[in-house]
Design an enzyme around this catalytic site. Structure first.
Site, PDB file in Angstrom:
ATOM      1  N   LYS A 127      10.519 -10.653  21.869  1.00  0.00           N
ATOM      2  CA  LYS A 127       9.210 -11.104  21.027  1.00  0.00           C
ATOM      3  C   LYS A 127       9.002 -12.460  21.488  1.00  0.00           C
ATOM      4  O   LYS A 127       7.667 -12.672  21.871  1.00  0.00           O
ATOM      5  CB  LYS A 127       9.481 -10.940  19.736  1.00  0.00           C
ATOM      6  CG  LYS A 127       9.598  -9.350  19.215  1.00  0.00           C
ATOM      7  CD  LYS A 127       9.675  -9.501  17.496  1.00  0.00           C
ATOM      8  CE  LYS A 127      10.978 -10.110  17.104  1.00  0.00           C
ATOM      9  NZ  LYS A 127      12.423  -9.743  17.436  1.00  0.00           N
ATOM     10  N   ARG A 170      22.330  -8.049  12.269  1.00  0.00           N
ATOM     11  CA  ARG A 170      20.665  -8.175  12.544  1.00  0.00           C
ATOM     12  C   ARG A 170      20.273  -6.960  12.781  1.00  0.00           C
ATOM     13  O   ARG A 170      18.972  -6.398  12.333  1.00  0.00           O
ATOM     14  CB  ARG A 170      20.436  -9.263  13.666  1.00  0.00           C
ATOM     15  CG  ARG A 170      20.674 -10.695  13.122  1.00  0.00           C
ATOM     16  CD  ARG A 170      20.855 -11.714  14.194  1.00  0.00           C
ATOM     17  NE  ARG A 170      19.787 -11.671  14.968  1.00  0.00           N
ATOM     18  CZ  ARG A 170      19.890 -12.685  16.256  1.00  0.00           C
ATOM     19  NH1 ARG A 170      20.912 -12.980  16.648  1.00  0.00           N
ATOM     20  NH2 ARG A 170      18.821 -12.505  16.962  1.00  0.00           N
ATOM     21  N   ARG A 225      23.120 -20.511  20.373  1.00  0.00           N
ATOM     22  CA  ARG A 225      22.342 -20.294  19.169  1.00  0.00           C
ATOM     23  C   ARG A 225      23.182 -19.614  18.085  1.00  0.00           C
ATOM     24  O   ARG A 225      24.228 -18.518  18.723  1.00  0.00           O
ATOM     25  CB  ARG A 225      21.188 -19.356  19.387  1.00  0.00           C
ATOM     26  CG  ARG A 225      20.186 -19.488  18.218  1.00  0.00           C
ATOM     27  CD  ARG A 225      18.934 -18.537  18.691  1.00  0.00           C
ATOM     28  NE  ARG A 225      18.603 -17.508  17.823  1.00  0.00           N
ATOM     29  CZ  ARG A 225      17.454 -16.890  17.813  1.00  0.00           C
ATOM     30  NH1 ARG A 225      16.520 -17.237  18.402  1.00  0.00           N
ATOM     31  NH2 ARG A 225      17.264 -15.753  16.904  1.00  0.00           N
TER      32      ARG A 225
HETATM   33  P1  B4P Z   1      13.619 -12.389  21.828  1.00  0.00           P
HETATM   34  O1  B4P Z   1      13.606 -10.701  21.143  1.00  0.00           O
HETATM   35  O2  B4P Z   1      12.517 -13.012  22.255  1.00  0.00           O
HETATM   36  O3  B4P Z   1      14.492 -13.028  20.759  1.00  0.00           O
HETATM   37  P2  B4P Z   1      13.627 -13.711  19.306  1.00  0.00           P
HETATM   38  O4  B4P Z   1      12.254 -13.678  19.490  1.00  0.00           O
HETATM   39  O5  B4P Z   1      14.269 -15.040  19.010  1.00  0.00           O
HETATM   40  O6  B4P Z   1      13.978 -12.618  18.176  1.00  0.00           O
HETATM   41  P3  B4P Z   1      15.028 -12.471  17.189  1.00  0.00           P
HETATM   42  O7  B4P Z   1      14.743 -11.352  16.494  1.00  0.00           O
HETATM   43  O8  B4P Z   1      16.501 -12.366  17.815  1.00  0.00           O
HETATM   44  O9  B4P Z   1      15.151 -13.729  16.380  1.00  0.00           O
HETATM   45  P4  B4P Z   1      13.891 -14.570  15.178  1.00  0.00           P
HETATM   46  O10 B4P Z   1      13.900 -16.100  15.726  1.00  0.00           O
HETATM   47  O11 B4P Z   1      12.669 -13.833  14.861  1.00  0.00           O
HETATM   48  O12 B4P Z   1      14.680 -12.271  23.170  1.00  0.00           O
HETATM   49  C1  B4P Z   1      16.002 -12.407  22.977  1.00  0.00           C
HETATM   50  C2  B4P Z   1      16.523 -12.603  24.428  1.00  0.00           C
HETATM   51  O13 B4P Z   1      16.408 -11.383  25.490  1.00  0.00           O
HETATM   52  C3  B4P Z   1      16.204 -13.800  25.201  1.00  0.00           C
HETATM   53  O14 B4P Z   1      17.262 -14.586  25.604  1.00  0.00           O
HETATM   54  C4  B4P Z   1      15.356 -13.359  26.431  1.00  0.00           C
HETATM   55  O15 B4P Z   1      15.475 -14.313  27.484  1.00  0.00           O
HETATM   56  C5  B4P Z   1      15.999 -12.135  26.744  1.00  0.00           C
HETATM   57  N1  B4P Z   1      14.827 -11.202  27.083  1.00  0.00           N
HETATM   58  C6  B4P Z   1      13.743 -10.928  26.596  1.00  0.00           C
HETATM   59  N2  B4P Z   1      12.585 -10.190  27.493  1.00  0.00           N
HETATM   60  C7  B4P Z   1      13.818  -9.634  28.381  1.00  0.00           C
HETATM   61  C8  B4P Z   1      13.800  -8.695  29.467  1.00  0.00           C
HETATM   62  N3  B4P Z   1      12.593  -7.952  29.780  1.00  0.00           N
HETATM   63  N4  B4P Z   1      14.888  -8.328  30.049  1.00  0.00           N
HETATM   64  C9  B4P Z   1      16.256  -8.832  29.941  1.00  0.00           C
HETATM   65  N5  B4P Z   1      16.100  -9.896  28.836  1.00  0.00           N
HETATM   66  C10 B4P Z   1      15.028 -10.285  28.206  1.00  0.00           C
HETATM   67  O16 B4P Z   1      14.844 -14.543  13.852  1.00  0.00           O
HETATM   68  C11 B4P Z   1      15.936 -14.915  13.785  1.00  0.00           C
HETATM   69  C12 B4P Z   1      16.469 -15.046  12.189  1.00  0.00           C
HETATM   70  O17 B4P Z   1      15.429 -15.765  11.392  1.00  0.00           O
HETATM   71  C13 B4P Z   1      16.423 -13.564  11.490  1.00  0.00           C
HETATM   72  O18 B4P Z   1      17.598 -12.887  11.511  1.00  0.00           O
HETATM   73  C14 B4P Z   1      16.109 -13.705   9.842  1.00  0.00           C
HETATM   74  O19 B4P Z   1      17.402 -14.376   9.480  1.00  0.00           O
HETATM   75  C15 B4P Z   1      15.292 -15.019   9.995  1.00  0.00           C
HETATM   76  N6  B4P Z   1      14.025 -14.410   9.866  1.00  0.00           N
HETATM   77  C16 B4P Z   1      12.982 -14.675  10.925  1.00  0.00           C
HETATM   78  N7  B4P Z   1      11.838 -14.148  10.533  1.00  0.00           N
HETATM   79  C17 B4P Z   1      11.918 -13.680   9.302  1.00  0.00           C
HETATM   80  C18 B4P Z   1      11.285 -12.966   8.288  1.00  0.00           C
HETATM   81  N8  B4P Z   1       9.866 -12.615   8.583  1.00  0.00           N
HETATM   82  N9  B4P Z   1      11.596 -12.556   7.145  1.00  0.00           N
HETATM   83  C19 B4P Z   1      12.936 -12.948   6.946  1.00  0.00           C
HETATM   84  N10 B4P Z   1      13.919 -13.761   7.743  1.00  0.00           N
HETATM   85  C20 B4P Z   1      13.427 -13.968   8.912  1.00  0.00           C
END
Ligand code: B4P
Length: 191
Positions: free
Chosen positions: A14, A145, A134
């Protein structure tokens, strides 16, 4: 306005795809994860509470995240649109988003749902954990998660399916190829 919800399990790409979409469509990025992490970094009261929840892999309360979204929307009118990255994560958040956007005569244009198998998610997140340190990218928290996603966040897909806004995208492959799959679908709703 073009209002994109970027949806998917943790590690589905994302944040990665959001950066590219912002550049292409000139949208305002609203990532609840990033907003929460800046509160943690600034050691605000909200950040201290949120860190404990995020480190367990649980969801921060709907009330807190909805409040953050409402502030961001109010501060960014007269823009081309928004990317909601990692929000909504519960059906209640989705209902509130609908209400908030309706107040501005706006609506969600499309829900881009990145589909990636569990094994790949775990590998990506463990890799990021090693590279960036992280604190929620460790095996125990990742497992929770994904569990929380399956129980609390999957129902959001049914909510948007009923509205015919939910568009599944294969999230496996090169970042640029996935981006092309997304823009092909976005361009259908954004003329
Ligand atoms: P991403 O999937 O981009 O990770 P993210 O955006 O950080 O999502 P995530 O769900 O983990 O965390 P968030 O901050 O929303 O990428 C992951 C990895 O994959 C990266 O290293 C990237 O380089 C790699 N990658 C991407 N594309 C690739 C590809 N094509 N091939 C190979 N590798 C690839 O949330 C974190 C925490 O915040 C949650 O657990 C929760 O506690 C809280 N939170 C956030 N939003 C919330 C909400 N709306 N409600 C309640 N709690 C919330």
């Amino acid at each position: 306005m073009l209002n994109i919800v970027l949806f998917g399990p943790p590690g589905s790409g994302k944040g990665t795809q959001a950066e590219k979409l912002i550049a292409k469509y000139n949208l305002v990025h609203i990532s609840t994860g990033d907003l929460l992490r800046s509160e943690v970094a600034a050691q605000t009261e909200l950040g201290i509470q949120a860190k404990a929840i995020m480190d367990k892999g649980e969801l921060v309360s709907d009330e807190i995240v909805i409040g953050m979204i409402a502030n961001k929307l109010a501060d960014n009118q007269n823009e081309n649109g928004f990317i909601f990255d990692g929000f909504p994560r519960t059906v209640d958040q989705a209902r509130h988003l609908r209400k908030l956007l309706t107040d501005y005569d706006e609506r969600v244009s499309i829900v881009v749902s990145l589909e990636v198998p569990k094994e790949e998610l775990i590998q990506r997140l463990l890799k990021r954990g090693k590279e960036t340190g992280r604190s929620d990218d460790n095996m125990e928290t990742i497992a929770n998660r994904i569990d929380v996603y399956e129980k609390q966040t999957i129902p959001v897909t049914y909510y948007y399916q009923k509205m015919h806004k939910h568009v599944p995208i294969d999230g496996i492959g090169k970042v640029d190829d996935i981006f092309s799959r997304i823009t092909e679908m976005v361009d259908k709703v954004h003329v």
